[in-house]
Design a protein around this motif. Structure first.
Motif, mmCIF file in Angstrom:
data_model
loop_
_atom_site.group_PDB
_atom_site.id
_atom_site.type_symbol
_atom_site.label_atom_id
_atom_site.label_comp_id
_atom_site.label_asym_id
_atom_site.label_seq_id
_atom_site.Cartn_x
_atom_site.Cartn_y
_atom_site.Cartn_z
ATOM 1 N N ILE A 126 0.779 -1.065 0.238
ATOM 2 C CA ILE A 126 0.035 -0.189 0.056
ATOM 3 C C ILE A 126 0.713 1.057 0.204
ATOM 4 N N ILE A 127 0.763 1.784 -0.975
ATOM 5 C CA ILE A 127 1.370 3.481 -0.411
ATOM 6 C C ILE A 127 0.933 4.136 -0.027
ATOM 7 N N SER A 128 2.212 4.269 0.791
ATOM 8 C CA SER A 128 1.871 5.508 2.531
ATOM 9 C C SER A 128 1.257 6.440 2.262
ATOM 10 N N PRO A 129 -0.003 7.360 2.811
ATOM 11 C CA PRO A 129 -0.299 9.013 3.137
ATOM 12 C C PRO A 129 0.260 9.729 2.535
ATOM 13 N N GLU A 130 2.040 9.794 2.558
ATOM 14 C CA GLU A 130 2.775 10.971 2.005
ATOM 15 C C GLU A 130 2.992 10.734 1.315
ATOM 16 N N ASP A 131 3.572 9.650 0.629
ATOM 17 C CA ASP A 131 3.801 9.911 -1.141
ATOM 18 C C ASP A 131 2.349 9.464 -1.617
ATOM 19 N N PHE A 132 1.533 9.479 -0.915
ATOM 20 C CA PHE A 132 0.402 9.659 -2.562
ATOM 21 C C PHE A 132 -0.315 11.196 -2.197
ATOM 22 N N GLU A 133 0.306 11.829 -1.136
ATOM 23 C CA GLU A 133 0.328 12.876 -0.977
ATOM 24 C C GLU A 133 0.415 13.787 -1.903
ATOM 25 N N PHE A 134 1.907 13.444 -1.730
ATOM 26 C CA PHE A 134 2.736 13.889 -3.078
ATOM 27 C C PHE A 134 2.651 13.701 -4.496
ATOM 28 N N ILE A 135 2.054 12.892 -4.794
ATOM 29 C CA ILE A 135 1.678 12.193 -5.962
ATOM 30 C C ILE A 135 -0.025 13.249 -6.518
ATOM 31 N N LEU A 136 -0.448 13.740 -5.395
ATOM 32 C CA LEU A 136 -1.633 14.379 -5.746
ATOM 33 C C LEU A 136 -1.183 15.828 -5.743
ATOM 34 N N GLU A 137 -0.560 16.254 -5.231
ATOM 35 C CA GLU A 137 0.297 17.646 -5.219
ATOM 36 C C GLU A 137 0.473 17.841 -6.358
ATOM 37 N N THR A 138 1.248 16.876 -7.162
ATOM 38 C CA THR A 138 1.998 17.490 -8.775
ATOM 39 C C THR A 138 0.623 17.653 -9.558
ATOM 40 N N GLY A 139 -0.414 16.352 -9.472
ATOM 41 C CA GLY A 139 -1.503 16.989 -9.694
ATOM 42 C C GLY A 139 -2.188 19.066 -9.753
ATOM 43 N N ARG A 140 -2.006 18.993 -8.283
ATOM 44 C CA ARG A 140 -2.540 19.948 -8.034
ATOM 45 C C ARG A 140 -1.945 20.996 -8.561
ATOM 46 N N LEU A 141 -0.506 20.949 -8.779
ATOM 47 C CA LEU A 141 0.343 22.121 -9.431
ATOM 48 C C LEU A 141 1.046 22.168 -10.701
ATOM 49 N N SER A 142 -0.398 21.095 -11.319
ATOM 50 C CA SER A 142 0.360 21.015 -13.082
ATOM 51 C C SER A 142 -0.561 22.591 -13.765
ATOM 52 N N PRO A 143 0.218 23.087 -14.707
ATOM 53 C CA PRO A 143 -0.344 23.991 -15.476
ATOM 54 C C PRO A 143 -1.616 23.432 -16.152
ATOM 55 N N SER A 144 -2.803 24.321 -16.455
ATOM 56 C CA SER A 144 -3.961 24.724 -17.417
ATOM 57 C C SER A 144 -4.036 25.549 -18.003
ATOM 58 N N SER A 145 -4.919 25.684 -19.528
ATOM 59 C CA SER A 145 -5.004 26.666 -19.760
ATOM 60 C C SER A 145 -5.826 27.919 -19.382
ATOM 61 N N ILE A 146 -5.046 29.105 -19.187
ATOM 62 C CA ILE A 146 -5.367 29.587 -18.457
ATOM 63 C C ILE A 146 -5.930 30.098 -16.612
ATOM 64 N N GLY A 147 -5.096 28.514 -16.507
ATOM 65 C CA GLY A 147 -5.174 28.365 -15.120
ATOM 66 C C GLY A 147 -6.440 28.249 -14.455
ATOM 67 N N LEU A 148 -7.178 27.587 -15.253
ATOM 68 C CA LEU A 148 -8.527 27.499 -14.835
ATOM 69 C C LEU A 148 -9.192 25.957 -14.256
ATOM 70 N N GLU A 149 -7.759 24.728 -14.196
ATOM 71 C CA GLU A 149 -7.708 24.229 -13.495
ATOM 72 C C GLU A 149 -9.159 23.017 -13.372
ATOM 73 N N PRO A 150 -9.624 22.947 -15.082
ATOM 74 C CA PRO A 150 -10.594 21.844 -14.802
ATOM 75 C C PRO A 150 -10.932 20.909 -14.492
ATOM 76 N N TRP A 151 -10.179 20.399 -13.079
ATOM 77 C CA TRP A 151 -10.063 18.820 -12.914
ATOM 78 C C TRP A 151 -11.012 18.760 -11.829
#
Length: 225
Positions: A31-56
């Motif tokens: 099982i992925i540790s909570p800390e490691d999975f939060e890190f993975i999610l954080e890289t998704g959150r910090l991803s670029p998007s057109s006009i910065g709308l983060e439509p996800w």
């Protein structure tokens, strides 16, 4: 101004790309540790998007019953849903038009734009969407938003590989059925979100049977000098 980011060696980055593969068989006991999975999610959150709308939006599906229901309508995810440590359904925003309340919220509340800057940005954003013919039907606008989710997906899979965690992107599902299941669960917020793509994360049960194969670089690049 000097960057605070620490340099990662090119060798380590490429090793992560060679390590990553579309994992079909996961080790259900790891099982992925909570800390490691939060890190993975954080890289998704910090991803670029057109006009910065983060439509996800990232739905982390850990509920066994919901995983079972999804596996019945997702031919490409049956093995992963049963054993992956974490399973994500990525939703895309369905109302990311230039004049939507969502766009105003993102640009004003999240990006902190003052009214005059917001009006100029919205006008330019509207021209962009009209020129790209996004506003002709809801599906075109959703497809544009869905494209943005793949940027976040790619970043999360790469980040996972960099710390030795496996992943698998998944498009093999029956859209109408997955939509219905998530709608019944109240996860689409009355149509504000819809299904874009899925991904499984965890640890491989075994190494892939062969080395990664790709076309040579000179076959996929063309320099225009």
């Amino acid at each position: 101004m000097e960057s605070s980011a620490k340099a990662i060696s090119k060798e380590n980055i490429l090793n992560a790309y060679y390590f990553r593969h579309a994992t079909k068989q996961f080790d259900a006991l790891r099982i992925i540790s909570p800390e490691d999975f939060e890190f993975i999610l954080e890289t998704g959150r910090l991803s670029p998007s057109s006009i910065g709308l983060e439509p996800w939006k990232f739905l982390i599906v850990q509920n066994p019953d919901l995983r079972k229901r999804l596996s019945e309508v997702s031919s490409g995810a049956q093995k992963q849903l049963a054993k992956a440590s974490h399973f994500i359904v990525i939703l895309a925003r369905s109302d990311a038009s230039y004049n939507s309340a969502y766009a105003e919220y993102m640009l004003k509340e999240i990006k902190g734009m003052p009214d005059d800057v917001f009006e100029l940005t919205r006008e330019a954003y509207g021209k962009f969407q009209k020129n790209q013919r996004m506003l002709e039907n809801p599906r075109t606008l959703f497809d544009w938003a869905s494209k943005q989710t793949y940027i976040a997906l790619g970043n999360m899979m790469t980040a996972a590989a960099l710390i030795g965690i496996d992943s698998c992107p998944i498009e093999g599902f029956r859209y109408e059925d997955v939509h219905r299941i998530l709608e019944e669960e109240g996860l689409l917020e009355d149509g504000l979100w819809d299904v874009s793509v899925m991904a499984a994360f965890g640890y491989r049960a075994e190494d892939p049977p062969r080395e990664k194969s790709r076309q040579p670089l000179d076959k996929i690049t063309q320099w225009i000098d």
